[in-house]
Design a protein around this motif. Structure first.
Motif, mmCIF file in Angstrom:
data_model
loop_
_atom_site.group_PDB
_atom_site.id
_atom_site.type_symbol
_atom_site.label_atom_id
_atom_site.label_comp_id
_atom_site.label_asym_id
_atom_site.label_seq_id
_atom_site.Cartn_x
_atom_site.Cartn_y
_atom_site.Cartn_z
ATOM 1 N N TYR A 176 0.657 57.566 28.963
ATOM 2 C CA TYR A 176 0.685 57.708 30.433
ATOM 3 C C TYR A 176 1.977 58.330 30.941
ATOM 4 N N GLU A 193 9.285 54.724 30.068
ATOM 5 C CA GLU A 193 8.367 55.660 30.712
ATOM 6 C C GLU A 193 6.975 55.600 30.101
ATOM 7 N N MET A 194 6.862 54.969 28.921
ATOM 8 C CA MET A 194 5.592 54.903 28.216
ATOM 9 C C MET A 194 5.012 53.496 28.321
ATOM 10 N N VAL A 195 3.686 53.427 28.142
ATOM 11 C CA VAL A 195 3.006 52.138 28.098
ATOM 12 C C VAL A 195 2.550 51.946 26.655
ATOM 13 N N SER A 233 -7.928 53.690 24.391
ATOM 14 C CA SER A 233 -7.932 52.995 25.680
ATOM 15 C C SER A 233 -8.619 51.639 25.590
ATOM 16 N N HIS A 262 1.231 61.968 26.826
ATOM 17 C CA HIS A 262 0.601 62.127 28.140
ATOM 18 C C HIS A 262 -0.708 61.351 28.270
ATOM 19 N N VAL A 263 -1.608 61.535 27.294
ATOM 20 C CA VAL A 263 -2.947 60.960 27.426
ATOM 21 C C VAL A 263 -2.929 59.454 27.196
ATOM 22 N N TYR A 264 -2.169 59.008 26.185
ATOM 23 C CA TYR A 264 -2.246 57.605 25.800
ATOM 24 C C TYR A 264 -1.047 56.776 26.228
#
Length: 528
Positions: free
Chosen positions: A69, A368-370, A240, A65-67
């Motif tokens: 996205y 779905e992920m970056v 980030s 979720h946090v990394y």
């Protein structure tokens, strides 16, 4: 859920972890023996596993979720699905153990099932076998193996004998034996009667402890070569920023600034270890001038840098990509670094699903992920350790040190080297924030030391950066999520433990033989 907190000294102290694991597993054992049906025994194991993994690997939510996205509901679903999948292995173990322990009439409960001579080894063997399956199927996920709760307990002496799966067997044998005695005493209301009828249970617990103490007392290794002065760098770069094109240069500058600092005692540093992807781009994306800055930093220290970098090999058939560790010093030609022709290099062999390669059928999930970098190629099973300062350092990257048997080829003597005398892990656990993943990973690194008798160096981006000596003691550690360096002097070792010689084969043979024998007894009883 309490069992899920038994794998790292947080929030409980290290001395309490073995007690927590034995007591919670023992309680689960008692519930399995009381189960009236096979279905209920399976559900007990599934529920126990679901609670363990929902707590123990909850940190995956942070990475998704946090990394990465991923939307919060989808990330939570991902954690839930993983816990549900992992709970299948405990369910298999408890179901198999219950079936092996039943009399033909199917009565349940201690005293109504088969004797302790059957029930206790059945549960220990079934559980250990399920742990091994979980560690190998679909590339394996051996996180939270019950053996890791005993790194600091009296059962850790099984590690140099039979590895972490041997510790798992011993701990489940002891927990089940103690649970049998307690359950029998409670049922009969007299401890003396319980001991007379349940002596095999007590014998199992005592035998597990005795072998553990003997294995720990034996001297398996001896010092090798001169002690090595090392520096471990922890830059604490936010995830980030780490792969942000606008921040990449500042991150590399910070790594070099930390590496160049003089030691407090004024001694030279022979080896400086920087974390995974300290250079967060492919080596040929840096110019010779940029690489010269790294060479100049190494010249300031006068030693060797070992740093994580993504490597691209251009070959006739296609380009190959690796998550690697390379070395450089003040004499290294920058042009060779650009081309990837380095003197020492380690390519990661056990890749992380979804993060470093895409399992078949899961491209939709990865989309779905970056994720920066990815779709890497695998390195060779046996890669020559780095010969630095009279020691031989075997590198591993990220969660490779969770797979104990895969580190053994480097520890054993090779064609042109005596085998690794020091192990070193480089990681970037920033993906998991300030969570249980960090102390859990350090705990597993310490188990690798118990298994091999080799000290372990750990250089990470955000923690846990630490030095573990050959007795598995943490002799130096940086606070997580701080920037700094850890300087230490490390003594390498040589000599092979029984586990380093044989790997997992002996414990797997033991488990298979026990299960086969118990199954034969069960079927023979049924035919009477």
């Amino acid at each position: 859920m309490l069992h899920g907190l038994a794998f790292a000294p947080a929030p409980f102290p290290a001395w309490f972890l073995p007690l927590l694991q034995l007591s919670t597993f023992g309680a689960m054992s008692w519930l399995v023996w009381r189960a009236a049906t096979l279905k209920r025994a399976i559900w007990i194991g599934a529920a126990f596993g679901a609670g363990t993994f929902a707590v123990g690997v909850s940190w995956i939510y942070i990475s998704l979720h946090v990394y990465a996205y991923m939307a919060a509901p989808l990330a939570a679903l991902g954690v839930g699905l993983l816990a549900a999948y992992l709970s299948l292995y405990p369910a298999l173990a408890t179901g198999l153990a219950w079936w092996l322990a039943q009399r033909p009439a199917g009565d349940a409960g201690p005293g109504r099932t088969a004797s302790a001579l059957v029930c206790i080894p059945a549960l220990a063997a079934a559980w250990t076998g399920s742990e091994w399956l979980r560690g190998v199927l679909f590339t394996g996920f051996p996180w939270l193996n019950v053996g890791y709760a005993h790194v600091d307990g009296p059962l850790h002496g099984w590690a140099p004998l039979l590895g972490v799966y041997g510790v798992a067997f011993a701990s489940t044998l002891a927990a089940a034996g103690l649970a049998w005695i307690v359950a029998a005493a409670c049922r009969r209301g007299e401890a003396g009667v319980a001991l007379r009828t349940g002596w095999p249970a007590l014998a199992a617990a005592v035998a597990a402890l005795a072998v553990g103490l003997a294995g720990a007392a034996w001297s398996w290794v001896r010092p090798y070569g001169p002690a090595l002065d090392v520096r471990l760098v922890q830059a604490n770069i936010p995830l980030s920023d780490k792969f942000d094109p606008a921040q990449i240069w500042q991150g590399m500058d910070l790594h070099r600034d930390l590496a160049e600092r003089p030691r407090a005692d004024g001694r030279p540093v022979t080896l400086t270890v920087l974390p995974e992807t300290a250079v967060p781009v492919f080596q040929d994306q840096l110019s010779a001038e940029a690489w010269k800055e790294w060479v100049d930093s190494a010249a300031v220290r006068g030693g060797t840098f070992a740093l994580g970098v993504a490597m691209r090999d251009i070959r006739a058939d296609r380009d190959y990509y690796y998550n690697s560790v390379i070395t450089l010093d003040g004499q290294t030609a920058p042009e060779r670094l650009v081309s990837g022709h380095v003197d020492r290099r380690y390519d990661k062999r056990h890749l992380v699903p979804f993060g470093e390669f895409v399992p078949p059928g899961f491209r939709w999930f990865v989309d779905e992920m970056v994720m920066p970098l990815g779709d890497f190629d695998r390195g060779q099973p046996r890669q020559k350790p780095f010969d630095i300062g009279g020691q031989h350092i075997a590198m591993n990257i990220c969660y490779e040190d969770v797979f104990g048997e895969e580190l053994l080829p480097a520890v054993r003597p090779g064609a042109s080297d005596p085998g690794a005398t020091i192990l070193a892990n480089v990681s970037n656990l920033a993906w998991f924030g300030n969570s249980l993943a960090l102390p859990q990973h350090l705990q597993m690194s310490r188990m690798r030391v118990r298994e091999t008798g080799r000290p372990m160096l750990r250089a990470t981006n955000t923690g846990m950066t630490a030095v573990v000596d050959a007795q598995a003691r943490v002799v130096g550690e940086l606070a997580p999520h701080t920037a700094g360096v850890l300087d230490a002097t490390v003594q390498g070792t040589t000599g092979l433990t029984l586990y380093a010689r044989t790997g997992n084969a002996p414990i797997l043979v033991l488990v298979a033989a026990l299960l086969a024998a118990l199954a034969w007894v069960r079927l023979a009883r049924r035919q009477k």
